[in-house]
Motif scaffolding. Structure first.
Motif, mmCIF file in Angstrom:
data_model
loop_
_atom_site.group_PDB
_atom_site.id
_atom_site.type_symbol
_atom_site.label_atom_id
_atom_site.label_comp_id
_atom_site.label_asym_id
_atom_site.label_seq_id
_atom_site.Cartn_x
_atom_site.Cartn_y
_atom_site.Cartn_z
ATOM 1 N N VAL A 175 0.876 -1.017 -0.111
ATOM 2 C CA VAL A 175 0.117 0.092 0.026
ATOM 3 C C VAL A 175 0.801 1.291 0.089
ATOM 4 N N PHE A 176 1.979 1.357 0.644
ATOM 5 C CA PHE A 176 2.891 2.358 0.920
ATOM 6 C C PHE A 176 3.466 2.754 -0.449
ATOM 7 N N PHE A 177 3.909 1.581 -0.984
ATOM 8 C CA PHE A 177 4.422 1.726 -2.370
ATOM 9 C C PHE A 177 3.503 2.089 -3.536
ATOM 10 N N LEU A 178 2.249 1.464 -3.630
ATOM 11 C CA LEU A 178 1.452 2.012 -4.493
ATOM 12 C C LEU A 178 0.898 3.566 -4.234
ATOM 13 N N GLU A 179 0.837 3.935 -2.963
ATOM 14 C CA GLU A 179 0.611 5.324 -2.799
ATOM 15 C C GLU A 179 1.685 6.239 -3.192
ATOM 16 N N GLY A 180 2.952 5.734 -3.097
ATOM 17 C CA GLY A 180 4.014 6.469 -3.707
ATOM 18 C C GLY A 180 4.095 6.533 -5.165
ATOM 19 N N ILE A 181 3.389 5.316 -5.795
ATOM 20 C CA ILE A 181 3.637 5.298 -7.117
ATOM 21 C C ILE A 181 2.470 6.381 -7.736
ATOM 22 N N ASP A 182 0.977 6.451 -6.935
ATOM 23 C CA ASP A 182 0.127 7.447 -7.186
ATOM 24 C C ASP A 182 0.771 8.900 -7.400
ATOM 25 N N ARG A 183 1.679 9.181 -6.696
ATOM 26 C CA ARG A 183 2.209 10.427 -6.691
ATOM 27 C C ARG A 183 3.214 10.696 -7.937
ATOM 28 N N LYS A 184 3.751 9.483 -8.518
ATOM 29 C CA LYS A 184 4.596 9.752 -9.713
ATOM 30 C C LYS A 184 4.030 9.314 -11.089
ATOM 31 N N ILE A 185 2.904 8.770 -11.107
ATOM 32 C CA ILE A 185 2.327 8.253 -12.421
ATOM 33 C C ILE A 185 0.999 8.830 -12.403
ATOM 34 N N ALA A 186 0.676 9.358 -13.712
ATOM 35 C CA ALA A 186 -1.014 9.890 -13.941
ATOM 36 C C ALA A 186 -1.567 8.759 -14.163
ATOM 37 N N TRP A 187 -2.922 8.657 -13.503
ATOM 38 C CA TRP A 187 -3.587 7.698 -13.799
ATOM 39 C C TRP A 187 -5.001 8.216 -14.322
ATOM 40 N N PRO A 188 -5.686 7.492 -15.001
ATOM 41 C CA PRO A 188 -5.433 6.030 -15.633
ATOM 42 C C PRO A 188 -4.291 6.149 -16.474
ATOM 43 N N LEU A 189 -3.440 4.895 -16.375
ATOM 44 C CA LEU A 189 -2.557 4.788 -17.236
ATOM 45 C C LEU A 189 -2.745 4.973 -18.735
ATOM 46 N N ALA A 190 -1.510 5.438 -19.478
ATOM 47 C CA ALA A 190 -1.789 5.369 -21.139
ATOM 48 C C ALA A 190 -0.766 4.507 -21.694
ATOM 49 N N GLU A 191 -0.958 4.041 -22.859
ATOM 50 C CA GLU A 191 -0.294 2.971 -23.515
ATOM 51 C C GLU A 191 1.022 3.695 -23.580
ATOM 52 N N ALA A 192 1.147 4.885 -24.098
ATOM 53 C CA ALA A 192 2.419 5.730 -24.174
ATOM 54 C C ALA A 192 3.271 5.797 -23.207
ATOM 55 N N PHE A 193 2.742 5.907 -22.048
ATOM 56 C CA PHE A 193 3.517 5.793 -20.816
ATOM 57 C C PHE A 193 4.257 4.500 -20.593
ATOM 58 N N LEU A 194 3.256 3.417 -20.768
ATOM 59 C CA LEU A 194 3.817 2.104 -20.501
ATOM 60 C C LEU A 194 5.102 1.520 -21.544
ATOM 61 N N VAL A 195 5.053 2.306 -22.569
ATOM 62 C CA VAL A 195 5.839 1.923 -23.749
ATOM 63 C C VAL A 195 7.090 2.682 -23.301
#
Length: 130
Positions: A24-44
């Motif tokens: 949960v701590f990790f995922l909350e940290g990711i929320d601050r770094k990644i724009a949701w919902p994810l886009a294909e271009a970001f994943l590529v």
């Protein structure tokens, strides 16, 4: 002997809960770094960040979640619930209605995760006693 097995299971579940808290701590940290919902271009452009998706795929394979997409919907809805609301009561009502609709899925994921943990505990105990 039975008490020792029970104690081992409690310890194992406590370790699993600690792991969940860390996730949960990790995922909350990711929320601050990644724009949701994810886009294909970001994943590529961020192929190195596959661990989360591999973990989700494993949970899908083990039957903890029915699909990665469902997990993403539940997670996004949960994140919206964890934040302060503006005073737009129409948006607040929509959000809580969505949470209400997702409640059976969220409970099912929780049940599936507990079953997965129980299975892992039994498997670990069997391996330790073998």
């Amino acid at each position: 002997m039975t008490e020792q097995i029970l104690q081992d299971q409690r310890l194992h579940l406590a370790n699993l809960l600690e792991a969940v808290q860390r996730c949960v701590f990790f995922l909350e940290g990711i929320d601050r770094k990644i724009a949701w919902p994810l886009a294909e271009a970001f994943l590529v452009s961020n192929k190195k960040d596959r661990d989360l998706f591999e973990s989700l795929a494993a949970y899908e394979k083990w039957g903890v979640i029915d699909s990665v997409e469902t997990w993403q919907i539940c997670r996004t809805t949960r994140n919206l619930a964890a934040h302060d609301y503006d005073t737009d009561y129409g948006d607040i009502a929509k959000h809580f209605n969505m949470l209400h609709e997702l409640k059976p899925r969220l409970y099912q994921v929780a049940v599936n995760f507990l079953r997965h943990c129980e299975h892992r505990c039994r498997s670990s105990r069997f391996q330790l006693n073998s």
